[in-house]
Design an enzyme around this catalytic site. Structure first.
Site, PDB file in Angstrom:
ATOM      1  N   ILE A 137       0.562  -1.127  -0.164  1.00  0.00           N
ATOM      2  CA  ILE A 137       0.370   0.135   0.140  1.00  0.00           C
ATOM      3  C   ILE A 137       1.117   1.427   0.322  1.00  0.00           C
ATOM      4  O   ILE A 137       1.702   1.376   0.548  1.00  0.00           O
ATOM      5  CB  ILE A 137      -0.946   0.285   1.526  1.00  0.00           C
ATOM      6  CG1 ILE A 137      -1.439  -1.408   1.235  1.00  0.00           C
ATOM      7  CG2 ILE A 137      -1.429   0.959   1.050  1.00  0.00           C
ATOM      8  CD1 ILE A 137      -2.833  -1.457   2.799  1.00  0.00           C
ATOM      9  N   TYR A 146      -7.233  17.872  -9.878  1.00  0.00           N
ATOM     10  CA  TYR A 146      -7.318  16.976  -9.563  1.00  0.00           C
ATOM     11  C   TYR A 146      -7.637  15.763 -10.132  1.00  0.00           C
ATOM     12  O   TYR A 146      -7.484  14.403  -9.756  1.00  0.00           O
ATOM     13  CB  TYR A 146      -7.928  17.235  -8.172  1.00  0.00           C
ATOM     14  CG  TYR A 146      -8.334  16.734  -7.000  1.00  0.00           C
ATOM     15  CD1 TYR A 146      -7.191  14.894  -6.117  1.00  0.00           C
ATOM     16  CD2 TYR A 146      -9.382  15.700  -6.957  1.00  0.00           C
ATOM     17  CE1 TYR A 146      -7.284  14.349  -5.722  1.00  0.00           C
ATOM     18  CE2 TYR A 146      -9.217  14.630  -5.511  1.00  0.00           C
ATOM     19  CZ  TYR A 146      -8.986  14.603  -5.049  1.00  0.00           C
ATOM     20  OH  TYR A 146      -8.368  12.481  -4.321  1.00  0.00           O
ATOM     21  N   GLY A 197      -4.615   8.809   7.394  1.00  0.00           N
ATOM     22  CA  GLY A 197      -5.392   8.887   6.620  1.00  0.00           C
ATOM     23  C   GLY A 197      -6.103   7.182   6.308  1.00  0.00           C
ATOM     24  O   GLY A 197      -6.089   6.468   6.916  1.00  0.00           O
ATOM     25  N   GLY A 203       1.828   5.259   0.372  1.00  0.00           N
ATOM     26  CA  GLY A 203       0.627   6.549   1.488  1.00  0.00           C
ATOM     27  C   GLY A 203       0.482   6.212   2.375  1.00  0.00           C
ATOM     28  O   GLY A 203      -1.372   6.913   2.827  1.00  0.00           O
ATOM     29  N   SER A 211     -12.171   8.419  -6.846  1.00  0.00           N
ATOM     30  CA  SER A 211     -12.602   9.572  -5.890  1.00  0.00           C
ATOM     31  C   SER A 211     -14.273   9.801  -7.075  1.00  0.00           C
ATOM     32  O   SER A 211     -13.501   9.082  -7.926  1.00  0.00           O
ATOM     33  CB  SER A 211     -11.990  10.486  -6.533  1.00  0.00           C
ATOM     34  OG  SER A 211     -12.412  11.387  -5.648  1.00  0.00           O
ATOM     35  N   GLY A 226      -4.571   5.090   3.982  1.00  0.00           N
ATOM     36  CA  GLY A 226      -3.654   3.962   3.614  1.00  0.00           C
ATOM     37  C   GLY A 226      -3.149   3.512   5.091  1.00  0.00           C
ATOM     38  O   GLY A 226      -3.421   2.446   5.001  1.00  0.00           O
TER      39      GLY A 226
HETATM   40  P1  NAD Z   1      -3.759  12.450   3.483  1.00  0.00           P
HETATM   41  O1  NAD Z   1      -3.345  12.945   2.866  1.00  0.00           O
HETATM   42  O2  NAD Z   1      -4.207  11.381   4.903  1.00  0.00           O
HETATM   43  O3  NAD Z   1      -3.313  10.328   2.535  1.00  0.00           O
HETATM   44  C1  NAD Z   1      -2.373  11.393   1.316  1.00  0.00           C
HETATM   45  C2  NAD Z   1      -0.700   9.623   1.139  1.00  0.00           C
HETATM   46  O4  NAD Z   1      -0.672  10.219   0.440  1.00  0.00           O
HETATM   47  C3  NAD Z   1      -0.420  10.997   2.764  1.00  0.00           C
HETATM   48  O5  NAD Z   1       0.149   9.527   3.727  1.00  0.00           O
HETATM   49  C4  NAD Z   1       0.667  11.518   2.151  1.00  0.00           C
HETATM   50  O6  NAD Z   1       2.194  11.156   2.875  1.00  0.00           O
HETATM   51  C5  NAD Z   1       0.821  10.301   0.847  1.00  0.00           C
HETATM   52  N1  NAD Z   1       1.300  11.184  -0.331  1.00  0.00           N
HETATM   53  C6  NAD Z   1       1.756  11.995  -0.854  1.00  0.00           C
HETATM   54  N2  NAD Z   1       2.883  12.500  -1.266  1.00  0.00           N
HETATM   55  C7  NAD Z   1       2.761  10.850  -2.401  1.00  0.00           C
HETATM   56  C8  NAD Z   1       4.461  10.299  -2.367  1.00  0.00           C
HETATM   57  N3  NAD Z   1       5.055  11.368  -3.730  1.00  0.00           N
HETATM   58  N4  NAD Z   1       5.356   9.476  -2.127  1.00  0.00           N
HETATM   59  C9  NAD Z   1       4.273   8.651  -1.268  1.00  0.00           C
HETATM   60  N5  NAD Z   1       3.465   9.094  -1.357  1.00  0.00           N
HETATM   61  C10 NAD Z   1       2.531  10.385  -0.732  1.00  0.00           C
HETATM   62  O7  NAD Z   1      -4.865  12.068   2.393  1.00  0.00           O
HETATM   63  P2  NAD Z   1      -6.553  10.677   2.267  1.00  0.00           P
HETATM   64  O8  NAD Z   1      -8.233  11.264   2.616  1.00  0.00           O
HETATM   65  O9  NAD Z   1      -6.359   9.495   3.389  1.00  0.00           O
HETATM   66  O10 NAD Z   1      -6.015   9.810   0.567  1.00  0.00           O
HETATM   67  C11 NAD Z   1      -5.554   8.886   0.677  1.00  0.00           C
HETATM   68  C12 NAD Z   1      -6.189   9.015  -1.483  1.00  0.00           C
HETATM   69  O11 NAD Z   1      -7.136   8.734  -1.144  1.00  0.00           O
HETATM   70  C13 NAD Z   1      -5.814   9.826  -2.531  1.00  0.00           C
HETATM   71  O12 NAD Z   1      -5.236   9.093  -3.074  1.00  0.00           O
HETATM   72  C14 NAD Z   1      -7.022  10.975  -2.428  1.00  0.00           C
HETATM   73  O13 NAD Z   1      -7.257  11.828  -3.410  1.00  0.00           O
HETATM   74  C15 NAD Z   1      -7.762   9.532  -2.489  1.00  0.00           C
HETATM   75  N6  NAD Z   1      -8.815  10.306  -2.308  1.00  0.00           N
HETATM   76  C16 NAD Z   1      -9.247  11.457  -1.118  1.00  0.00           C
HETATM   77  C17 NAD Z   1     -10.983  11.483  -0.181  1.00  0.00           C
HETATM   78  C18 NAD Z   1     -10.439  12.898   0.658  1.00  0.00           C
HETATM   79  O14 NAD Z   1     -11.741  13.392   0.643  1.00  0.00           O
HETATM   80  N7  NAD Z   1      -9.929  12.894   1.918  1.00  0.00           N
HETATM   81  C19 NAD Z   1     -11.836  11.580  -1.390  1.00  0.00           C
HETATM   82  C20 NAD Z   1     -11.671  10.705  -2.428  1.00  0.00           C
HETATM   83  C21 NAD Z   1     -10.327  10.048  -2.735  1.00  0.00           C
END
Ligand code: NAD
Length: 309
Positions: free
Chosen positions: A7, A153, A13, A9, A140, A15
């Site tokens: 996995i 995005y 969140g 990230g 998303s 991940g």
């Molecule tokens: P989050 O910011 O907690 O998690 C995103 C993670 O990606 C972070 O831990 C960050 O450090 C990591 N990351 C960023 N750039 C990176 C890189 N170059 N290499 C490795 N890791 C990297 O937010 P989240 O909500 O848990 O997001 C996770 C996924 O869910 C993302 O793809 C996001 O687009 C998607 N998403 C989020 C939402 C929301 O509302 N939060 C909604 C739909 C989809």
């Protein structure tokens, strides 16, 4: 034998939650490689993993923007075999297009889209050889429908949808499944980071009307949306765990029922007008009611019509 799940990230969140839930699977079906760009941030994950740490969960460094880091990470996995890849790492970007730098836009595409492409290219030969595998992509609802002031995005998530839908056809020949998970708003650091970014950005070259629409109409509406229909990362992770555990995983899986009618607007009217006009009305007409203090009435209305429970 347990399946190896990689996995990206996992420092926060969805991940992080997913890694912990899979590692705590009571049938011990998974060996989780929870990766993150900055190992200095592994504390929260390690605490949440508890006894699973070093048993069903290991932490590894992985920056999805670096091919070298991808290769290095895979070389450390026992046998180099990944059974399930979860492309979760992602970044957001909101704001008027005229005020955003091209470098910021490219970073979103490089992380959200090419980050997944790099990982898939690295694990695919092994999966093809073994004739099995599952690639999960955290897309998303913005991979299905455009959202105002989220153009870049949404483009990165649309790119994922097109790429993986195309790949899914070929991979069926190899018994490899693809699942695009499409959450709506999720209460993680994601929104906080975006709001922080927005509060420190000047948005040069943006006309006053656009800035007003963004700051006074879009931002409050977006906060309200997260508050009213936002899911927890735990709930989203639970959906992903089920998808990973299923024998025939679906190509698409939305996590929030309240969004289904909005997504259906596109299917109902292929010209696209219904979707664009409805979301325009929601933002520019109904949110005016919110600003007049008719918050509850407007909220009820919004939910009743667009996100019926
Ligand atoms: P989050 O910011 O907690 O998690 C995103 C993670 O990606 C972070 O831990 C960050 O450090 C990591 N990351 C960023 N750039 C990176 C890189 N170059 N290499 C490795 N890791 C990297 O937010 P989240 O909500 O848990 O997001 C996770 C996924 O869910 C993302 O793809 C996001 O687009 C998607 N998403 C989020 C939402 C929301 O509302 N939060 C909604 C739909 C989809």
């Amino acid at each position: 034998a347990p399946r190896t799940v990689l996995i990206s990230g996992c420092s926060s969140g969805i991940g992080l939650e997913l890694a912990v839930q899979l590692a705590h699977d009571h049938r011990q079906r998974y060996r989780v490689v929870a990766t993150m760009r900055d190992l200095g941030k592994k504390g929260t994950l390690e605490t949440a993993a508890g006894e699973a740490l070093g048993q069903t969960l290991t932490v590894a460094q992985l920056d999805v923007c670096s091919e070298e880091s991808v290769a290095q990470c895979l070389s450390c996995i026992q046998g180099g075999e990944v059974d399930v890849l979860v492309n979760n790492a992602g970044v957001g970007l909101v704001g008027p297009l005229e005020g955003l730098s091209l470098a910021a836009m490219q970073n979103v595409l490089d992380t959200n889209f090419f980050g997944a492409v790099r990982l898939v290219r690295a694990v695919l030969p092994g999966m093809k050889r073994r004739r099995k595998g599952h690639i999960v992509v955290i897309s998303s609802v913005m991979g299905l429908q455009g959202v105002v002031f989220n153009e870049i995005y949404a483009a990165s998530k649309f790119a994922l949808e097109g790429f993986f839908e195309s790949l899914a056809v070929q991979l069926l020949q190899f018994n490899i499944f693809i699942t695009l998970v499409e959450p709506g708003p999720v209460a993680t650091d994601f929104e906080g980071k975006l709001l922080e970014q927005v509060s420190t950005t000047e948005f040069p070259d943006t006309d006053p009307d656009t800035l007003h629409y963004f700051r006074d109409i879009y931002l409050p509406a977006s906060r309200e949306l997260f508050r009213s229909v936002g899911q927890s990362p735990q709930d989203v992770a639970q959906v992903i765990v089920k998808v990973i555990g299923s024998a025939r995983p679906p190509l698409r899986r939305q996590t929030n029922d309240r969004y289904t009618p909005l997504a259906a607007l596109k299917a109902v009217d292929p010209s696209g007008s219904l979707y664009v006009r409805t979301t325009h009305c929601l933002l520019f007409r109904w949110t005016r009611l919110l600003n007049l203090g008719l918050r509850c009435l407007a909220c009820g209305c919004l939910r009743f019509r667009i996100w019926p429970r």
